[in-house]
Design a protein around this motif. Structure first.
Motif, mmCIF file in Angstrom:
data_model
loop_
_atom_site.group_PDB
_atom_site.id
_atom_site.type_symbol
_atom_site.label_atom_id
_atom_site.label_comp_id
_atom_site.label_asym_id
_atom_site.label_seq_id
_atom_site.Cartn_x
_atom_site.Cartn_y
_atom_site.Cartn_z
ATOM 1 N N THR A 299 0.982 -1.023 -0.161
ATOM 2 C CA THR A 299 0.069 0.011 0.214
ATOM 3 C C THR A 299 0.954 1.244 -0.072
ATOM 4 O O THR A 299 0.602 2.327 -0.654
ATOM 5 N N ASP A 300 1.974 1.231 0.849
ATOM 6 C CA ASP A 300 2.642 2.382 0.910
ATOM 7 C C ASP A 300 3.412 2.648 -0.479
ATOM 8 O O ASP A 300 3.590 3.741 -0.919
ATOM 9 N N ARG A 301 3.807 1.466 -1.129
ATOM 10 C CA ARG A 301 4.513 1.577 -2.521
ATOM 11 C C ARG A 301 3.605 2.231 -3.617
ATOM 12 O O ARG A 301 3.982 3.120 -4.290
ATOM 13 N N PHE A 302 2.166 1.798 -3.450
ATOM 14 C CA PHE A 302 1.141 2.278 -4.236
ATOM 15 C C PHE A 302 0.958 3.711 -4.164
ATOM 16 O O PHE A 302 0.791 4.438 -5.221
ATOM 17 N N LEU A 303 0.970 4.338 -3.039
ATOM 18 C CA LEU A 303 1.019 5.579 -2.760
ATOM 19 C C LEU A 303 2.305 6.575 -3.194
ATOM 20 O O LEU A 303 2.284 7.564 -3.597
ATOM 21 N N LYS A 304 3.621 6.086 -2.982
ATOM 22 C CA LYS A 304 4.769 6.730 -2.994
ATOM 23 C C LYS A 304 5.442 6.621 -4.263
ATOM 24 O O LYS A 304 6.191 7.405 -4.836
ATOM 25 N N GLU A 305 5.148 5.433 -5.333
ATOM 26 C CA GLU A 305 5.688 5.329 -6.626
ATOM 27 C C GLU A 305 5.594 6.313 -7.437
ATOM 28 O O GLU A 305 6.078 6.301 -8.418
ATOM 29 N N ASP A 306 4.350 6.736 -7.283
ATOM 30 C CA ASP A 306 3.608 7.540 -8.447
ATOM 31 C C ASP A 306 2.859 8.718 -7.949
ATOM 32 O O ASP A 306 1.992 8.702 -7.302
ATOM 33 N N SER A 307 3.591 9.872 -7.875
ATOM 34 C CA SER A 307 3.070 11.090 -7.178
ATOM 35 C C SER A 307 1.672 11.582 -7.905
ATOM 36 O O SER A 307 0.879 12.197 -7.226
ATOM 37 N N VAL A 308 1.654 11.420 -9.036
ATOM 38 C CA VAL A 308 0.400 11.811 -9.862
ATOM 39 C C VAL A 308 -0.723 10.681 -9.260
ATOM 40 O O VAL A 308 -1.718 11.306 -9.061
ATOM 41 N N ARG A 309 -0.495 9.674 -9.564
ATOM 42 C CA ARG A 309 -1.397 8.488 -8.682
ATOM 43 C C ARG A 309 -1.849 8.837 -7.361
ATOM 44 O O ARG A 309 -3.099 8.829 -7.006
ATOM 45 N N ARG A 310 -0.696 9.052 -6.715
ATOM 46 C CA ARG A 310 -1.204 9.526 -5.227
ATOM 47 C C ARG A 310 -2.126 10.521 -5.070
ATOM 48 O O ARG A 310 -3.017 10.624 -4.303
ATOM 49 N N ALA A 311 -1.884 11.445 -5.808
ATOM 50 C CA ALA A 311 -2.736 12.890 -5.709
ATOM 51 C C ALA A 311 -3.976 12.561 -6.031
ATOM 52 O O ALA A 311 -4.941 13.288 -5.614
ATOM 53 N N LYS A 314 -8.324 9.115 -2.997
ATOM 54 C CA LYS A 314 -9.353 10.233 -2.235
ATOM 55 C C LYS A 314 -9.569 9.481 -0.961
ATOM 56 O O LYS A 314 -9.687 10.027 0.243
ATOM 57 N N TRP A 315 -9.669 8.135 -1.170
ATOM 58 C CA TRP A 315 -9.981 7.288 0.273
ATOM 59 C C TRP A 315 -9.276 5.755 0.140
ATOM 60 O O TRP A 315 -9.078 5.442 -0.686
ATOM 61 N N GLY A 316 -8.981 5.267 1.347
ATOM 62 C CA GLY A 316 -8.787 4.031 1.302
ATOM 63 C C GLY A 316 -9.078 3.208 2.384
ATOM 64 O O GLY A 316 -9.866 3.638 3.135
ATOM 65 N N MET A 317 -9.375 1.614 2.212
ATOM 66 C CA MET A 317 -9.678 0.963 3.093
ATOM 67 C C MET A 317 -9.045 -0.538 3.136
ATOM 68 O O MET A 317 -8.729 -0.894 2.179
ATOM 69 N N SER A 318 -8.615 -0.743 4.376
ATOM 70 C CA SER A 318 -7.984 -2.097 4.582
ATOM 71 C C SER A 318 -8.915 -3.235 5.025
ATOM 72 O O SER A 318 -9.708 -2.835 6.051
ATOM 73 N N LEU A 319 -9.010 -4.443 4.316
ATOM 74 C CA LEU A 319 -9.607 -5.733 4.896
ATOM 75 C C LEU A 319 -8.620 -6.554 5.666
ATOM 76 O O LEU A 319 -7.934 -6.999 4.712
ATOM 77 N N ASP A 320 -8.993 -6.668 6.820
ATOM 78 C CA ASP A 320 -7.866 -7.542 7.508
ATOM 79 C C ASP A 320 -8.556 -8.284 8.646
ATOM 80 O O ASP A 320 -9.232 -7.604 9.736
ATOM 81 N N MET A 321 -8.514 -9.562 8.508
ATOM 82 C CA MET A 321 -9.496 -10.554 9.450
ATOM 83 C C MET A 321 -10.746 -10.079 9.333
ATOM 84 O O MET A 321 -11.580 -9.922 10.526
ATOM 85 N N VAL A 322 -11.453 -10.339 8.280
ATOM 86 C CA VAL A 322 -12.565 -9.859 8.057
ATOM 87 C C VAL A 322 -14.014 -10.782 8.076
ATOM 88 O O VAL A 322 -15.014 -10.692 7.888
ATOM 89 N N GLY A 323 -13.330 -12.111 8.213
ATOM 90 C CA GLY A 323 -14.274 -13.291 7.796
ATOM 91 C C GLY A 323 -14.554 -14.164 9.163
ATOM 92 O O GLY A 323 -15.006 -15.228 9.229
ATOM 93 N N PRO A 402 -0.817 3.437 5.980
ATOM 94 C CA PRO A 402 -0.060 4.180 4.555
ATOM 95 C C PRO A 402 -0.884 5.535 4.193
ATOM 96 O O PRO A 402 -0.395 6.406 3.873
ATOM 97 N N PHE A 403 -2.305 5.153 4.005
ATOM 98 C CA PHE A 403 -3.166 6.176 3.591
ATOM 99 C C PHE A 403 -3.141 7.166 4.658
ATOM 100 O O PHE A 403 -3.008 8.491 4.158
ATOM 101 N N LEU A 404 -3.235 7.116 5.680
ATOM 102 C CA LEU A 404 -3.745 8.036 6.914
ATOM 103 C C LEU A 404 -2.013 8.776 6.811
ATOM 104 O O LEU A 404 -2.273 10.120 7.051
ATOM 105 N N ASN A 405 -0.887 7.860 6.865
ATOM 106 C CA ASN A 405 0.309 8.823 6.964
ATOM 107 C C ASN A 405 0.392 9.541 5.620
ATOM 108 O O ASN A 405 1.268 10.839 5.711
ATOM 109 N N ALA A 406 -0.180 9.560 4.625
ATOM 110 C CA ALA A 406 -0.357 10.335 3.393
ATOM 111 C C ALA A 406 -1.230 11.489 3.384
ATOM 112 O O ALA A 406 -1.529 11.911 2.458
ATOM 113 N N GLN A 407 -2.006 11.485 4.630
ATOM 114 C CA GLN A 407 -3.052 12.363 4.887
ATOM 115 C C GLN A 407 -4.307 12.009 4.107
ATOM 116 O O GLN A 407 -4.870 12.936 3.470
ATOM 117 N N ILE A 408 -4.547 10.790 3.579
ATOM 118 C CA ILE A 408 -5.757 10.279 2.883
ATOM 119 C C ILE A 408 -6.797 9.516 3.788
ATOM 120 O O ILE A 408 -6.311 8.666 4.732
#
Length: 536
Positions: A299-311, A314-323, A402-408
């Motif tokens: 997730t962190d790479r997805f946001l940091k590797e491409d500044s245009v994409r990161r911009a 608008k929102w993120g959601m983590s699915l972890d231990m959901v079942g 990572p979303f929150l660290n990027a202010q998302i």
């Protein structure tokens, strides 16, 4: 879309993925990635590098070199001398091999066992370790290199599990964890359960200097140079393709709930979303992105590797231990909120979990509507199914950070407290198709509504948020009144209420972020803020 998520279908994916110990680059991880890619193709997603520009359903498998070799556990067993049946084996204790362990010689190794207690310097100095198998209750990461340096063949280590794992009850439970990687002295460490520990202690008690306790240990692992894979699937937005709602589910970790359940739920969500788009039921104006990879890092790479994409995220959601089957695990479904006043003043229904959280400072509060928007979507589902929906203040530790660290704006959907968390008792029997369907439905509803961003959705969200704000302020006022009856400080309680009020007024000011096109909200938001200011 609520009824379209098939929990049984998601469960089949979870069942396949949970059979393997998954770490980046290893065999189990890559099998999970391959499975997700296959499910995406079956759902109509086309490989991005061969898709026409007009394609809306696309996916790609990203490959990156790894700094270290991938580690794959293959087999292990531990047998007490004189017995024919192993006291512990990999097929029933998937976490028994410490991550980074090497292999025993072909066919295993048989040797005397020497007890070094907690593994202190004094205990090692008092024991003859060379050529023997060390038994210890100490911290594996420090005992292991010390034992290898002293000439031990390998290590048997008893863990002290957190209280929520109920170790006295779950005597076969072993948590996965690692030992330092050593390419020169590539030994091995087997974690032993409480039940195995008791068996070894009993055998030690009857051992003599002439007939010491001997065990046969077999460990097979692989170290290989392999790439780290990540799957990214997208439903391209019709008019705002550069803007995104991003879902993330991590693949690594060996459990069924943690996190094969997130992998399976997200794959099912991607399938249903594709079906809705193809049928014209849904037409997201923004891009919806589904991400499977290594926890936090992908997730962190997805946001940091491409500044245009990161911009455009608008929102993120983590699915972890959901079942989780909550009747068996003891966990509750939770929405972990982005930092709001409940993370500063932890009270009422807003309590931290046993996983652990810390009180945040007021400066960490982020006035936003996203927490409540997600929760209301889950409550929509709960009204149909009697699903129990709860929330907890921000704690961190998963793909929402990572979303929150990027202010998302981002939240985590998960379950806790789970008595099997991070242990090898987290198997498919602890997963519920109903939970997978419930979480998948509310998560997908959230993303598709925000990707749509129509005027009617914005206005409905504003009205909904205003009502939630009024109810929350009233609930906080009751808590403050109760605190004052027990000697609380009136100024402090007034400040708490003022902070909640300011939080929701700030959230109302940001509700226009949902809109894809121009929507005149000035009069509506002023009325909403007036209601919040008047709430008591």
């Amino acid at each position: 879309m609520h009824d379209a998520i098939d929990g049984a279908r998601a469960l089949r994916t979870v069942d396949y993925v949970q059979r393997y110990f998954r770490l980046p680059g290893n065999h189990g991880f890559d099998l999970a990635i391959d499975t997700v890619a296959s499910l995406l193709r079956a759902a109509g997603y086309v490989r991005e590098d061969s898709a026409p520009a007009s394609a809306r359903l696309v996916y790609r498998v990203e490959s990156r070199p790894m700094a270290n070799q991938a580690w794959t556990p293959l087999a292990a067993s531990l047998t007490i001398g004189g017995r024919s049946t192993p006291v512990q084996q990999f097929s029933t204790n998937l976490n028994m091999i410490a991550i980074n362990s090497g292999s025993t010689p072909e066919g295993g190794v048989t040797a005397d066992v020497v007890d070094v207690g907690t593994g202190s310097d004094a205990e090692f100095a008092a024991a003859t370790v060379t050529g023997r198998i060390v038994l210890s209750t100490g911290v594996a990461r420090t005992v292991f290199p010390r034992a290898m340096k002293a000439g031990a063949i390998g290590v048997l280590n008893t863990q002290k599990l957190p209280a929520y794992n109920q170790q006295a009850k779950n005597t076969r439970a072993i948590q996965f964890t690692s030992v330092p990687r050593d390419s020169i002295r590539q030994g091995w460490l087997i974690f032993i359960s409480t039940a195995t520990h008791d068996s070894l202690r009993a055998a030690l008690a009857s051992a003599t200097p002439t007939q010491p306790l001997r065990v046969k240990a077999e460990v097979r692992t692989l170290f290989e140079t392999r790439p780290e894979l990540t799957v990214v699937a997208e439903i391209r937005g019709r008019s705002r393709a550069a803007e995104r709602f991003v879902y993330s589910a991590h693949v690594q970790e060996p459990g069924a709930n943690d996190n094969a359940s997130g992998v399976g739920a997200l794959a099912e969500m991607a399938r249903v979303a594709a079906t809705l788009v193809r049928r014209g039921v849904s037409n997201p104006q923004r891009t919806v992105t589904f991400l499977w990879g290594d926890e936090i890092r992908s997730t962190d790479r997805f946001l940091k590797e491409d500044s245009v994409r990161r911009a455009g995220v608008k929102w993120g959601m983590s699915l972890d231990m959901v079942g989780e089957n909550t009747e068996l695990t003891g966990g509750s479904f939770l929405i972990e909120k982005m930092p709001d006043p409940s993370a500063v003043w932890v009270r009422g229904e807003d309590q931290h979990t046993e996983w652990g959280g810390k009180v945040l400072a007021e400066k960490d509060i982020r006035a936003h509507w996203f927490n409540d928007f997600v929760r209301q979507r889950c409550l929509d589902r709960a009204r149909q199914t009697q699903w129990v929906v709860k929330a907890n203040p921000f704690e961190g530790g998963s793909d929402h950070t990572p979303f929150l660290n990027a202010q998302i704006p981002a939240v985590l959907l998960w379950h806790f407290t789970d008595q099997y968390y991070h242990t090898d008792l987290d198997r498919i029997g602890m997963v519920s198709p109903k939970s997978l369907a419930n979480v998948g439905a509310c998560a997908l509803s959230t993303g598709l509504l925000l990707a749509d961003g129509s005027r009617s959705i914005v206005l409905a969200a504003l009205e909904e948020l205003t009502g939630v704000a009024e109810r929350t302020i009233r609930a906080q006022a009751v808590l403050s009144a109760d605190t004052l009856t027990r000697g609380g400080n009136a100024q402090t309680e007034a400040h708490i209420l003022d902070t909640w009020r300011a939080y929701y007024i700030g959230a109302i000011d940001r509700i226009g972020e949902i809109a894809v096109g121009p929507v005149d909200l000035q009069a509506a938001t002023e009325r909403a803020k007036a209601r919040v200011r008047a709430a008591k």
